[in-house]
Scaffold this motif. Structure first.
Motif, PDB file in Angstrom:
ATOM      1  N   SER A  24      58.613  62.430  66.297  1.00  0.00           N
ATOM      2  CA  SER A  24      59.377  62.269  65.066  1.00  0.00           C
ATOM      3  C   SER A  24      60.826  62.646  65.314  1.00  0.00           C
ATOM      4  N   CYS A  25      61.690  62.116  64.473  1.00  0.00           N
ATOM      5  CA  CYS A  25      63.121  62.399  64.599  1.00  0.00           C
ATOM      6  C   CYS A  25      63.741  62.346  63.208  1.00  0.00           C
ATOM      7  N   ARG A  26      64.484  63.389  62.872  1.00  0.00           N
ATOM      8  CA  ARG A  26      65.187  63.418  61.589  1.00  0.00           C
ATOM      9  C   ARG A  26      66.664  63.667  61.850  1.00  0.00           C
ATOM     10  N   VAL A  27      67.494  62.987  61.089  1.00  0.00           N
ATOM     11  CA  VAL A  27      68.944  63.124  61.204  1.00  0.00           C
ATOM     12  C   VAL A  27      69.477  63.465  59.817  1.00  0.00           C
ATOM     13  N   SER A  28      70.244  64.546  59.730  1.00  0.00           N
ATOM     14  CA  SER A  28      70.762  64.970  58.438  1.00  0.00           C
ATOM     15  C   SER A  28      71.940  64.105  57.998  1.00  0.00           C
ATOM     16  N   MET A  29      72.259  64.214  56.744  1.00  0.00           N
ATOM     17  CA  MET A  29      73.475  63.602  56.228  1.00  0.00           C
ATOM     18  C   MET A  29      74.659  64.371  56.824  1.00  0.00           C
ATOM     19  N   VAL A  31      77.560  66.838  57.358  1.00  0.00           N
ATOM     20  CA  VAL A  31      77.890  68.123  56.742  1.00  0.00           C
ATOM     21  C   VAL A  31      79.332  68.440  57.099  1.00  0.00           C
ATOM     22  N   GLN A  32      80.135  68.752  56.101  1.00  0.00           N
ATOM     23  CA  GLN A  32      81.542  69.074  56.340  1.00  0.00           C
ATOM     24  C   GLN A  32      81.721  70.584  56.326  1.00  0.00           C
ATOM     25  N   ARG A  33      82.141  71.118  57.454  1.00  0.00           N
ATOM     26  CA  ARG A  33      82.467  72.538  57.517  1.00  0.00           C
ATOM     27  C   ARG A  33      83.941  72.696  57.172  1.00  0.00           C
ATOM     28  N   PRO A  34      84.338  73.780  56.529  1.00  0.00           N
ATOM     29  CA  PRO A  34      85.746  73.932  56.155  1.00  0.00           C
ATOM     30  C   PRO A  34      86.673  74.169  57.347  1.00  0.00           C
ATOM     31  N   TRP A  35      86.137  74.577  58.486  1.00  0.00           N
ATOM     32  CA  TRP A  35      86.979  74.929  59.615  1.00  0.00           C
ATOM     33  C   TRP A  35      86.895  73.957  60.792  1.00  0.00           C
ATOM     34  N   SER A  36      86.121  72.907  60.660  1.00  0.00           N
ATOM     35  CA  SER A  36      85.933  72.028  61.812  1.00  0.00           C
ATOM     36  C   SER A  36      85.556  70.616  61.376  1.00  0.00           C
ATOM     37  N   ARG A  37      85.241  69.782  62.366  1.00  0.00           N
ATOM     38  CA  ARG A  37      84.837  68.403  62.103  1.00  0.00           C
ATOM     39  C   ARG A  37      83.465  68.352  61.442  1.00  0.00           C
ATOM     40  N   PRO A  38      83.171  67.295  60.717  1.00  0.00           N
ATOM     41  CA  PRO A  38      81.828  67.135  60.148  1.00  0.00           C
ATOM     42  C   PRO A  38      80.802  66.887  61.253  1.00  0.00           C
ATOM     43  N   TYR A  39      79.569  67.260  60.979  1.00  0.00           N
ATOM     44  CA  TYR A  39      78.508  67.112  61.971  1.00  0.00           C
ATOM     45  C   TYR A  39      77.219  66.657  61.305  1.00  0.00           C
ATOM     46  N   ARG A  40      76.251  66.285  62.135  1.00  0.00           N
ATOM     47  CA  ARG A  40      74.888  65.971  61.701  1.00  0.00           C
ATOM     48  C   ARG A  40      73.934  66.831  62.523  1.00  0.00           C
ATOM     49  N   LEU A  41      72.876  67.281  61.895  1.00  0.00           N
ATOM     50  CA  LEU A  41      71.833  68.021  62.593  1.00  0.00           C
ATOM     51  C   LEU A  41      70.723  67.041  62.944  1.00  0.00           C
ATOM     52  N   VAL A  42      70.360  66.992  64.214  1.00  0.00           N
ATOM     53  CA  VAL A  42      69.286  66.117  64.689  1.00  0.00           C
ATOM     54  C   VAL A  42      68.113  67.017  65.057  1.00  0.00           C
ATOM     55  N   GLU A  43      66.935  66.693  64.545  1.00  0.00           N
ATOM     56  CA  GLU A  43      65.734  67.472  64.825  1.00  0.00           C
ATOM     57  C   GLU A  43      64.639  66.507  65.254  1.00  0.00           C
ATOM     58  N   TRP A  44      63.955  66.815  66.348  1.00  0.00           N
ATOM     59  CA  TRP A  44      62.897  65.933  66.820  1.00  0.00           C
ATOM     60  C   TRP A  44      61.736  66.746  67.374  1.00  0.00           C
ATOM     61  N   THR A  45      60.577  66.127  67.394  1.00  0.00           N
ATOM     62  CA  THR A  45      59.383  66.730  67.965  1.00  0.00           C
ATOM     63  C   THR A  45      58.801  65.775  68.993  1.00  0.00           C
ATOM     64  N   THR A  46      58.040  66.349  69.923  1.00  0.00           N
ATOM     65  CA  THR A  46      57.357  65.545  70.929  1.00  0.00           C
ATOM     66  C   THR A  46      55.858  65.760  70.786  1.00  0.00           C
ATOM     67  N   HIS A  47      55.077  64.859  71.341  1.00  0.00           N
ATOM     68  CA  HIS A  47      53.621  64.967  71.271  1.00  0.00           C
ATOM     69  C   HIS A  47      53.166  66.227  72.005  1.00  0.00           C
ATOM     70  N   GLY A  48      52.336  67.011  71.350  1.00  0.00           N
ATOM     71  CA  GLY A  48      51.776  68.194  71.992  1.00  0.00           C
ATOM     72  C   GLY A  48      52.621  69.441  71.869  1.00  0.00           C
ATOM     73  N   ASP A  49      53.854  69.345  71.443  1.00  0.00           N
ATOM     74  CA  ASP A  49      54.705  70.522  71.293  1.00  0.00           C
ATOM     75  C   ASP A  49      54.669  71.001  69.853  1.00  0.00           C
ATOM     76  N   VAL A  50      54.576  72.303  69.681  1.00  0.00           N
ATOM     77  CA  VAL A  50      54.588  72.873  68.343  1.00  0.00           C
ATOM     78  C   VAL A  50      56.015  73.000  67.815  1.00  0.00           C
ATOM     79  N   PRO A  51      56.952  73.540  68.601  1.00  0.00           N
ATOM     80  CA  PRO A  51      58.300  73.689  68.039  1.00  0.00           C
ATOM     81  C   PRO A  51      59.036  72.358  67.986  1.00  0.00           C
TER      82      PRO A  51
END
Length: 84
Positions: A24-29, A31-51
Motif C-alpha cells: 500500500s502507498c498513501r500520499v498526503s495533501m 502541507v505548508q510549513r511557515p518556515w520552509s517549502r511545502p511538502y508531502r508525507l509518503v507512507e507505504w507498506t510492504t508484504h510481510g512487514d508490520v511497520p
C-alpha cells in the motif's frame, strides 16, 4: 488520485528481480510549513512487514518522483525525524 499514479509507476519500476513488493502507498495533501517549502508525507507498506515506512518529499514532486523514492527504499533503513 496520486496514489493510483504512483502504483502505476511502481509496477513498471519494480520487476521480479526487486525484493520490494509494495502493498500500500498513501500520499498526503501538500502541507505548508511557515518556515520552509511545502511538502508531502509518503507512507507505504510492504508484504510481510508490520511497520510502515515514511518519507517526506517536496510538494511539487511528481508521481514518478514519489515512485522512485518508494522503489529506492533500502529494507531495514528507518526514516525518522530524530537521529537514532
Amino acid at each position: 488520485m496520486i496514489e493510483d499514479a504512483v502504483f502505476k509507476h511502481l509496477r513498471t519500476m519494480l520487476k521480479s528481480e526487486h525484493k520490494l513488493p509494495v502493498q500500500s502507498c498513501r500520499v498526503s495533501m501538500p502541507v505548508q510549513r511557515p518556515w520552509s517549502r511545502p511538502y508531502r508525507l509518503v507512507e507505504w507498506t510492504t508484504h510481510g512487514d508490520v511497520p510502515s515506512y515514511r518519507c517526506v518529499v517536496p510538494a511539487e514532486s511528481t508521481d514518478a518522483d514519489i515512485a522512485r523514492v518508494v522503489a529506492s527504499h533500502v529494507p531495514g533503513r528507518l526514516y525518522t525525524s530524530e537521529p537514532i
